[in-house]
Structures are given as C-alpha cells and as structure tokens.
Scaffold this motif. Structure first.
Motif, PDB file in Angstrom:
ATOM      1  N   ILE A 267     114.373  82.039  46.023  1.00 60.19           N
ATOM      2  CA  ILE A 267     115.052  82.142  45.416  1.00 60.19           C
ATOM      3  C   ILE A 267     116.401  84.086  45.122  1.00 60.19           C
ATOM      4  O   ILE A 267     116.563  83.512  44.527  1.00 60.19           O
ATOM      5  N   ALA A 286     116.210  77.490  42.249  1.00 59.49           N
ATOM      6  CA  ALA A 286     115.132  78.823  42.162  1.00 59.49           C
ATOM      7  C   ALA A 286     113.793  76.766  41.733  1.00 59.49           C
ATOM      8  O   ALA A 286     112.722  77.729  42.474  1.00 59.49           O
ATOM      9  N   TYR A 290     110.128  77.346  43.752  1.00 56.25           N
ATOM     10  CA  TYR A 290     108.753  76.984  42.787  1.00 56.25           C
ATOM     11  C   TYR A 290     107.501  76.122  42.746  1.00 56.25           C
ATOM     12  O   TYR A 290     106.959  76.236  42.814  1.00 56.25           O
ATOM     13  N   THR A 302     105.653  85.776  43.036  1.00 54.60           N
ATOM     14  CA  THR A 302     106.774  85.053  42.863  1.00 54.60           C
ATOM     15  C   THR A 302     106.995  84.265  41.848  1.00 54.60           C
ATOM     16  O   THR A 302     108.078  84.025  41.446  1.00 54.60           O
ATOM     17  N   ARG A 303     105.818  84.438  40.672  1.00 59.02           N
ATOM     18  CA  ARG A 303     105.962  83.649  39.452  1.00 59.02           C
ATOM     19  C   ARG A 303     107.061  85.240  39.079  1.00 59.02           C
ATOM     20  O   ARG A 303     107.969  84.889  38.276  1.00 59.02           O
ATOM     21  N   ALA A 306     110.812  84.490  40.137  1.00 56.06           N
ATOM     22  CA  ALA A 306     110.772  83.250  39.022  1.00 56.06           C
ATOM     23  C   ALA A 306     111.600  83.059  38.126  1.00 56.06           C
ATOM     24  O   ALA A 306     113.007  82.732  37.162  1.00 56.06           O
ATOM     25  N   TYR A 310     115.396  84.003  36.160  1.00 52.95           N
ATOM     26  CA  TYR A 310     115.729  82.705  34.816  1.00 52.95           C
ATOM     27  C   TYR A 310     116.220  83.672  33.988  1.00 52.95           C
ATOM     28  O   TYR A 310     116.788  83.060  33.342  1.00 52.95           O
ATOM     29  N   LEU A 323     114.693  74.565  35.020  1.00 54.12           N
ATOM     30  CA  LEU A 323     113.414  76.006  35.923  1.00 54.12           C
ATOM     31  C   LEU A 323     112.591  76.326  34.753  1.00 54.12           C
ATOM     32  O   LEU A 323     111.241  76.751  34.852  1.00 54.12           O
TER      33      LEU A 323
END
Length: 331
Positions: A267, A286, A290, A302-303, A306, A310, A323
């Motif tokens: 990322i 990305a 993910y 991680t979310r 991400a 975005y 994404l």
C-alpha cells in the motif's frame, strides 16, 4: 478449563457484546491484581510464554492469537494476587507489561483502537511497577501507533515524545521504535523538518544496536522493521525514491514477510506510484495486495490503510473503481 472455554466462546462471537465483556473483565482483573499484594509464580514458565508470543502472528489469525493471550491472562491473574518476594513481584510485573502490551498490539491490528488504548494503559502500569524504563518506553511507543494509524497523529507525536524521553540517549530497541513512530507522526501532521530529523535519528540509533536488540520480535527493532517504518514516513513525505528503497530493503531482509507487513508495504508502494502520477498502476497494486489477504487480515489496520489510500485518489482515477469493489467485497 471451564473459564478458557467461556473465553473462547465469547471471542468466537466477535469483539462486540460477550467478546468485549471478556476483554474488559480480563483487563480489570489484571488492573486489580497490580494494585494488590503479589504472588509466588513460576517466573520461568511465564518468561517462556511471553517470548513465544513475542514472535508475532507467524501465520495465525490475529483473533486466534488474542484468544490465546486472554486464556493465559486467566491463569496469570491469580499469581499477581498472592504474596511473593519483591524480586519475583518485579519480574512478574515486567512479564505482565509485555503480555498486556502484546494484547494491545493485536487489538490495534484488529481495529479495536479504544480497547487497545485501555490495554496499553494496563501495560504501562505494569511496566512502571516493574521499574523498567525501556519496557515503559516500548509500551508508549507502541501505544503511539494507535492514534497514528487511526486518525490522531498529533496525539501520536506526543506519546512518541514521552517514549523517547523514557528511553534516554543510550541506543535501544525502544529508543529506535519511539524515534521511528515520531517520524511517521510528524510526517502525518505535515511537519517535514521534524519528520526528517526523526528519520535521521532513527537511522543513527538503528546502526548502533547490538544483535540482541535487533531480534525479529515485537520487542526488538530488526532492520526489516526499521525499513517498514521508514517506508511509511518517507511515503507520507513524498520522498518516493527513498521510500521505494526502504520498501525493497524491508522485503529483502525477511525471507518470509508477514502477511500484514507485505500488504502494508504494498500500500505504501501504491501511494508512491500515485504520487509519481502512475495512478492506474497504484490502484492495481493496492487492490491486489488487499484482495490477496486472508479474511482474518482484511479488517483493522490493513483496511484502514487501504481505505485511506483509496480516498487519496482523485475522483474518477483509473483503477479506483476496482479498488472500491475490492474493499466493498471484504465488508
């Protein structure tokens, strides 16, 4: 055994409701025990247990690691409530600080930032009672990563500053961690001068660490971890050339980077690509990073990273739709 089964059942139901109650009860039990007279304990057993957890997830689902930690706290708690020698009490508080700190790390990674703060508070109290300044510094340095990763970088910078003061001038893993987190926090607040100074400080400390301080655990500061932190700070500063170098070094220095580490580095790389104008490739990197994560690793940290990436993309950027679909499919 009955209490262990109850904890497993509560956590299996999720981190809300019974799961949250189990976390709260375990933490309150430890807090109460820290305020009581200490106990006799098999220090060697608990030192071994702490060391085993210190090596991280090793492919395990974070929620499973959390369950195991709470099971062991159910056994550790009574030991803190029994009279023992000052030496044993000090050692047991040290162990408790490390165990509570690791519990907080897992909660942080799972996105439970409020509970993570509370467990870091317990870890800090235990570290203070142990008299170990480096452990206390480590706890504050790790705690600083909670506001850093969940939207309060100024608070993170303040915690990192306290951690650096506790660590002192002598090179240590705790001092290196505190400086690295400070660099990321200052970068996130837009203070370029302080961020670059902290990056340089971290590099200077890391170069002076002895092998024992570089162990690849949650308590050490290996070069691989150093470059992961440097990647994030340099990415936020727009220093893409140096960030790419840090990302490559982080991957080179670990034969098998953890699932979470690999995703976070990817990322960062995506953010660098976007900064350099290659937005379609950035979104692809990305999305791939993910979507390749196992379900147990697609929440929390991680979310958050991400989603932040975005949202940094301009509206209608090439690849952004894919994404977005990837993120939506994981909810």
């Amino acid at each position: 055994m009955k209490r262990r089964n109850l904890l497993r059942g509560a956590l299996a139901a999720g981190l809300a409701g019974p799961g949250l109650a189990a976390l709260t009860n375990a933490r309150h039990d430890i807090d109460a025990a820290l305020a009581a007279d200490p106990s006799a304990a098999d220090i060697g057993f608990w030192e071994t247990t702490t060391e085993r957890y210190g090596y991280g997830y090793r492919g395990q689902n974070p929620s499973d690691v959390l369950s195991h930690l709470l099971e062991d706290f159910a056994e550790l708690h009574p030991l803190l409530s029994r009279p023992q020698t000052v030496k044993s009490r000090t050692e047991l508080c040290y162990i408790t600080g490390r165990m509570a700190g690791m519990t907080a790390i897992v909660l942080h990674d799972l996105g439970q930032h409020r509970e993570a703060h509370r467990w870091f508070g317990t870890a800090g109290r235990a570290a203070e009672q142990s008299g170990d300044r480096l452990l206390h510094s480590w706890v504050l340095g790790r705690e600083a990563m909670v506001p850093l990763n969940y939207g309060a970088p100024r608070a993170a910078a303040a915690l990192a500053s306290r951690a650096r003061q506790l660590a002192g001038a002598k090179p240590s893993a705790a001092a290196a961690l505190a400086a690295a987190v400070a660099a990321r926090a200052h970068a996130a607040t837009g203070d370029r001068e302080k961020a670059l100074k902290a990056v340089a400080d971290t590099e200077a400390i890391a170069e002076r660490l002895v092998p024992q301080q570089r162990t690849d655990t949650w308590f050490g500061y290996p070069l691989q971890k150093h470059f992961v932190h440097a990647s994030q700070a340099l990415t936020q500063l727009g220093e893409t050339r140096r960030a790419y170098e840090a990302q490559e070094r982080a991957l080179e220095l670990s034969r098998a980077p953890s699932l979470m580490t690999r995703a976070l580095i990817a990322i960062d790389r995506a953010s660098c690509r976007a900064h350099d104008g290659e937005r379609a490739e950035a979104a692809h990197i990305a999305a791939e990073a993910y979507s390749s994560l196992p379900p147990g690793y697609r929440g929390g940290l991680t979310r958050t990273r991400a989603v932040a990436f975005y949202r940094s993309l301009p509206a209608g950027a090439p690849g952004a739709d894919r994404l977005a679909d990837t993120l939506a499919a994981a909810t």
